[in-house]
Design a protein around this motif. Structure first.
Motif, mmCIF file in Angstrom:
data_model
loop_
_atom_site.group_PDB
_atom_site.id
_atom_site.type_symbol
_atom_site.label_atom_id
_atom_site.label_comp_id
_atom_site.label_asym_id
_atom_site.label_seq_id
_atom_site.Cartn_x
_atom_site.Cartn_y
_atom_site.Cartn_z
ATOM 1 N N MET A 1 0.836 -1.519 0.503
ATOM 2 C CA MET A 1 0.179 -0.001 0.216
ATOM 3 C C MET A 1 0.208 1.162 0.205
ATOM 4 N N LEU A 2 1.778 1.032 0.892
ATOM 5 C CA LEU A 2 3.289 2.422 1.118
ATOM 6 C C LEU A 2 4.664 1.936 0.798
ATOM 7 N N LYS A 3 5.088 3.107 0.338
ATOM 8 C CA LYS A 3 6.062 2.300 -0.311
ATOM 9 C C LYS A 3 7.274 3.173 -0.502
ATOM 10 N N LEU A 4 7.802 3.874 0.197
ATOM 11 C CA LEU A 4 9.193 5.005 1.024
ATOM 12 C C LEU A 4 10.856 4.550 0.382
ATOM 13 N N ASP A 5 10.840 4.829 -0.435
ATOM 14 C CA ASP A 5 12.223 4.335 -1.556
ATOM 15 C C ASP A 5 13.289 5.384 -2.140
ATOM 16 N N ASN A 6 14.039 5.097 -0.836
ATOM 17 C CA ASN A 6 15.367 6.009 -0.432
ATOM 18 C C ASN A 6 15.535 6.966 -0.375
ATOM 19 N N ILE A 7 14.588 7.359 0.656
ATOM 20 C CA ILE A 7 13.599 8.913 1.246
ATOM 21 C C ILE A 7 14.882 9.428 2.000
ATOM 22 N N SER A 8 15.117 11.183 1.426
ATOM 23 C CA SER A 8 15.406 11.714 1.984
ATOM 24 C C SER A 8 15.677 12.898 2.836
ATOM 25 N N VAL A 9 15.713 13.569 3.438
ATOM 26 C CA VAL A 9 14.941 14.456 4.138
ATOM 27 C C VAL A 9 16.093 15.632 4.443
ATOM 28 N N TYR A 10 16.321 16.954 4.133
ATOM 29 C CA TYR A 10 16.783 17.865 5.125
ATOM 30 C C TYR A 10 15.958 18.270 6.245
ATOM 31 N N TYR A 11 16.610 19.109 7.511
ATOM 32 C CA TYR A 11 16.121 20.398 7.837
ATOM 33 C C TYR A 11 17.431 21.219 7.684
ATOM 34 N N GLY A 12 17.327 22.659 6.766
ATOM 35 C CA GLY A 12 18.675 23.480 6.149
ATOM 36 C C GLY A 12 19.975 22.047 5.920
ATOM 37 N N ALA A 13 20.421 22.004 6.913
ATOM 38 C CA ALA A 13 22.397 21.563 6.396
ATOM 39 C C ALA A 13 21.629 20.474 7.348
ATOM 40 N N ILE A 14 21.480 20.227 8.132
ATOM 41 C CA ILE A 14 20.669 18.708 9.009
ATOM 42 C C ILE A 14 20.148 17.312 7.704
ATOM 43 N N HIS A 15 20.920 16.761 7.904
ATOM 44 C CA HIS A 15 20.565 15.727 7.281
ATOM 45 C C HIS A 15 19.611 14.566 8.167
ATOM 46 N N ALA A 16 18.508 14.554 7.716
ATOM 47 C CA ALA A 16 17.918 13.928 8.751
ATOM 48 C C ALA A 16 17.141 12.701 8.987
ATOM 49 N N LEU A 17 16.798 11.934 7.258
ATOM 50 C CA LEU A 17 16.356 10.631 7.148
ATOM 51 C C LEU A 17 17.383 10.367 5.807
ATOM 52 N N LYS A 18 18.230 9.130 6.064
ATOM 53 C CA LYS A 18 19.065 9.244 4.998
ATOM 54 C C LYS A 18 19.340 7.740 4.171
ATOM 55 N N GLY A 19 18.286 8.001 3.446
ATOM 56 C CA GLY A 19 17.884 7.106 2.350
ATOM 57 C C GLY A 19 17.586 5.520 2.837
ATOM 58 N N ILE A 20 16.010 5.832 4.143
ATOM 59 C CA ILE A 20 15.136 5.408 4.609
ATOM 60 C C ILE A 20 14.819 4.641 3.349
ATOM 61 N N SER A 21 14.274 3.546 3.688
ATOM 62 C CA SER A 21 13.277 2.848 2.840
ATOM 63 C C SER A 21 12.666 1.961 4.035
ATOM 64 N N VAL A 22 11.359 1.678 3.482
ATOM 65 C CA VAL A 22 10.145 1.272 5.116
ATOM 66 C C VAL A 22 8.642 0.569 3.482
ATOM 67 N N GLU A 23 8.079 -0.239 3.494
ATOM 68 C CA GLU A 23 6.722 -0.814 3.272
ATOM 69 C C GLU A 23 6.146 -1.223 4.166
ATOM 70 N N VAL A 24 4.390 -1.046 3.837
ATOM 71 C CA VAL A 24 3.375 -1.285 4.859
ATOM 72 C C VAL A 24 2.751 -1.617 3.914
ATOM 73 N N LYS A 25 2.263 -3.015 4.246
ATOM 74 C CA LYS A 25 0.863 -4.168 3.307
ATOM 75 C C LYS A 25 -0.631 -3.404 3.893
ATOM 76 N N GLU A 26 -1.153 -3.275 2.907
ATOM 77 C CA GLU A 26 -2.636 -3.353 2.575
ATOM 78 C C GLU A 26 -3.093 -3.635 4.501
ATOM 79 N N GLY A 27 -3.632 -3.901 5.419
ATOM 80 C CA GLY A 27 -4.371 -4.213 6.773
ATOM 81 C C GLY A 27 -3.268 -4.189 7.671
ATOM 82 N N GLU A 28 -2.596 -4.424 7.489
ATOM 83 C CA GLU A 28 -1.365 -4.353 8.247
ATOM 84 C C GLU A 28 -1.431 -3.177 9.389
ATOM 85 N N ILE A 29 -0.551 -3.614 10.605
ATOM 86 C CA ILE A 29 -0.260 -2.438 11.587
ATOM 87 C C ILE A 29 1.862 -2.541 11.706
ATOM 88 N N VAL A 30 1.703 -1.039 11.029
ATOM 89 C CA VAL A 30 4.064 -1.273 10.770
ATOM 90 C C VAL A 30 3.962 0.017 11.801
#
Length: 234
Positions: free
Chosen positions: A1-30
């Protein structure tokens, strides 16, 4: 249902998320567990459109939603219960719930969903005309969850639902989360209380300083020595 693929997020110069990948299948609690500042809330805020990733894709039912406006993401079927509840303190319980349905036009459906929320949270039904800021912490958490459910989400993002609540109320909130999931809503849960989170989740990810260090079945992670030492008090 949801797939995060190699997500990088910055707050200004701060690298907050460094290439994360997560999967959430329908009907689950993750669940995402980790220490304060690991990037758990940042992950949810990025999925719900409050932050834009600098790299990577967020696929919801196959569509890339990275960078879409938050209101469009709600319309697509993702709703968030924010950390700290963020209810509208000067409005009534009923007005807060009605605002949860602001993207909808089906008045009969909205009325039916209001009754469902009141059936699930009888204390909110008793206090429907009360100013939301005068509710107890547990009641405010129930209101925040009820408000998110009013948009009829297929995926519910929960950010620290047990924060600041007494142990008995924590049990009640987690029972409600299980019930919402059993009634057909997929859940991505961010939670400091790793023990409770792992006890109800199907899958789990451990975040440390913006990176995923462990992933697997929640029951397996609950038995992992590293997780027990770091997050379950031994």
């Amino acid at each position: 249902m949801l797939k995060l693929d190699n997500i990088s997020v910055y707050y200004g110069a701060i690298h907050a998320l460094k290439g994360i990948s997560v999967e959430v299948k329908e009907g689950e609690i993750v669940t995402l567990i980790g220490a304060n500042g690991a990037g758990k809330s940042t992950t949810l805020r990025t999925i719900s459109g409050l932050l834009k990733p600098r790299a990577g894709q967020i696929l919801f039912e196959g569509k890339n939603i990275a960078g879409l406006p938050a209101q469009d993401i709600v319309k697509m079927g993702i709703s968030q219960v924010p950390e700290g509840r963020r209810i509208f303190a000067n409005m009534t319980v009923l007005e807060n719930l009605e605002l949860g349905a602001y993207t909808r036009k089906d008045s009969a459906g909205i009325a039916a969903d209001l009754e469902k929320v009141f059936a699930r949270f009888p204390r909110l039904a008793e206090r429907r005309s009360q100013i939301a800021g005068t509710l107890s912490g547990g009641e405010q958490q129930m209101l925040a969850i009820g408000r998110a459910l009013m948009s009829r989400p297929r995926l519910l993002l929960l950010d620290e639902p047990s924060m600041g609540l007494a142990p008995l109320l924590v049990k009640e909130i987690f029972a409600i989360i299980k019930e919402i999931n059993a009634s057909g809503t997929t859940i991505l849960l961010v939670e400091q209380n790793a023990h409770m989170a792992l006890s109800i989740a199907h899958q789990a990810y451990v975040l440390e300083t913006g990176r995923i260090t462990l992933a697997g079945k929640a029951a397996d992670l609950a038995q992992s020595e590293a997780v027990r030492k770091a997050y379950l008090g031994g």
